[in-house]
Design a protein around this motif. Sequence first.
Motif, short mmCIF file in Angstrom:
data_model
loop_
_atom_site.label_atom_id
_atom_site.label_comp_id
_atom_site.label_asym_id
_atom_site.label_seq_id
_atom_site.Cartn_x
_atom_site.Cartn_y
_atom_site.Cartn_z
N VAL A 11 -7.85 3.23 -0.46
CA VAL A 11 -6.56 2.53 -0.45
C VAL A 11 -5.91 2.72 -1.81
CG1 VAL A 11 -5.42 0.30 -0.21
CG2 VAL A 11 -7.45 0.83 1.20
N VAL A 12 -4.67 3.23 -1.79
CA VAL A 12 -3.91 3.46 -3.01
C VAL A 12 -2.76 2.46 -3.01
CG1 VAL A 12 -2.53 5.12 -4.32
CG2 VAL A 12 -4.48 5.91 -2.96
N GLY A 13 -2.71 1.62 -4.05
CA GLY A 13 -1.64 0.63 -4.15
C GLY A 13 -0.29 1.27 -4.37
N ARG A 14 0.75 0.52 -4.07
CA ARG A 14 2.13 0.98 -4.19
C ARG A 14 2.41 1.37 -5.64
NH1 ARG A 14 6.37 1.94 -0.38
NH2 ARG A 14 5.70 0.19 0.85
N VAL A 15 3.14 2.47 -5.81
CA VAL A 15 3.52 2.95 -7.14
C VAL A 15 5.03 2.95 -7.27
CG1 VAL A 15 1.45 4.36 -7.43
CG2 VAL A 15 3.47 5.37 -6.40
N GLU A 16 5.48 2.88 -8.50
CA GLU A 16 6.92 2.94 -8.77
C GLU A 16 7.39 4.39 -8.67
OE1 GLU A 16 8.87 0.29 -9.21
OE2 GLU A 16 7.09 -0.94 -8.90
N VAL B 263 0.83 -1.20 0.00
CA VAL B 263 0.00 0.00 0.00
C VAL B 263 0.87 1.26 0.00
CG1 VAL B 263 -1.77 1.27 1.27
CG2 VAL B 263 -1.82 -1.22 1.24
N GLU B 264 0.59 2.13 -0.95
CA GLU B 264 1.23 3.44 -0.97
C GLU B 264 0.62 4.32 0.11
OE1 GLU B 264 3.77 6.49 -2.28
OE2 GLU B 264 3.79 4.38 -2.82
N ALA B 265 -0.74 4.29 0.19
CA ALA B 265 -1.42 5.16 1.15
C ALA B 265 -2.82 4.66 1.44
CB ALA B 265 -1.50 6.58 0.59
N VAL B 266 -3.27 4.97 2.65
CA VAL B 266 -4.69 4.86 3.01
C VAL B 266 -5.11 6.26 3.43
CG1 VAL B 266 -6.40 3.86 4.57
CG2 VAL B 266 -4.54 2.44 3.71
N VAL B 267 -6.19 6.72 2.81
CA VAL B 267 -6.65 8.09 3.02
C VAL B 267 -8.07 8.08 3.58
CG1 VAL B 267 -7.17 10.28 1.85
CG2 VAL B 267 -5.22 8.90 1.11
N LEU B 268 -8.30 8.85 4.63
CA LEU B 268 -9.66 9.07 5.13
C LEU B 268 -10.22 10.23 4.32
CD1 LEU B 268 -11.94 8.50 7.15
CD2 LEU B 268 -10.85 10.15 8.69
N GLU B 269 -11.20 9.92 3.46
CA GLU B 269 -11.78 10.92 2.58
C GLU B 269 -12.75 11.82 3.35
OE1 GLU B 269 -10.50 11.32 -0.25
OE2 GLU B 269 -9.64 9.38 -0.75
N THR B 270 -13.15 12.91 2.74
CA THR B 270 -14.03 13.87 3.41
C THR B 270 -15.42 13.32 3.65
OG1 THR B 270 -14.65 14.88 1.30
CG2 THR B 270 -12.78 15.85 2.49
N ASP B 271 -15.79 12.24 2.97
CA ASP B 271 -17.10 11.62 3.21
C ASP B 271 -17.01 10.47 4.21
OD1 ASP B 271 -15.86 9.62 1.75
OD2 ASP B 271 -17.34 9.58 0.14
#
Length: 183
Positions: free
Chosen positions: A154-159, A141-149
Amino acid sequence: MDPIFFDGGAALWRVALSSVLAYIGLVAMLRVSGRRTLSKMNAFDLVVTVALGSILASIVLSRDVTLAQGGLALALLIGMQYLVTWSSVRLPWVRRLVTGEPALLLHRGELLPRALRVARVTPAEIRAAVRSAGLASLDEVEAVVLETDGELSVVGRVEGDEASSLADVTRPGRRADRARRAP
């Protein structure tokens, strides 16, 4: 003594007629105001939706509220909501005031304890979101973000360092304008 079960036919006809007319008026106003009025809800949208429901209930059930008064209240609330959303698209400070900012809770496989505390999210909830995204490990996982809603993205790992979808995400200890550079 107030009747509990039946107050006569006139009262029922009033509720039936005002329900139909208020419903038609509300649907018409919502169609005119656009899709954003009932889009995926953040806190602001939830308040507007609850207020619309409350006004509709008052129109239908209260003898003290005329159909014209209720219609005006619905139109004003929808108009104010339209004005705020119109402004939030054009003015970043209005958008931040109304919807808040997304918050980074996990970055490059590492939980961010301070951000989790502030957002009142548990590590177990983060792991559940990662599993729901079909990933087996936090390292994927690149990131987990708590959105405004309130949703966890979940954003997968990026190069490399390119994570452009995270440009507007607030990192703990940073303001959003500084976080525009990829975290």
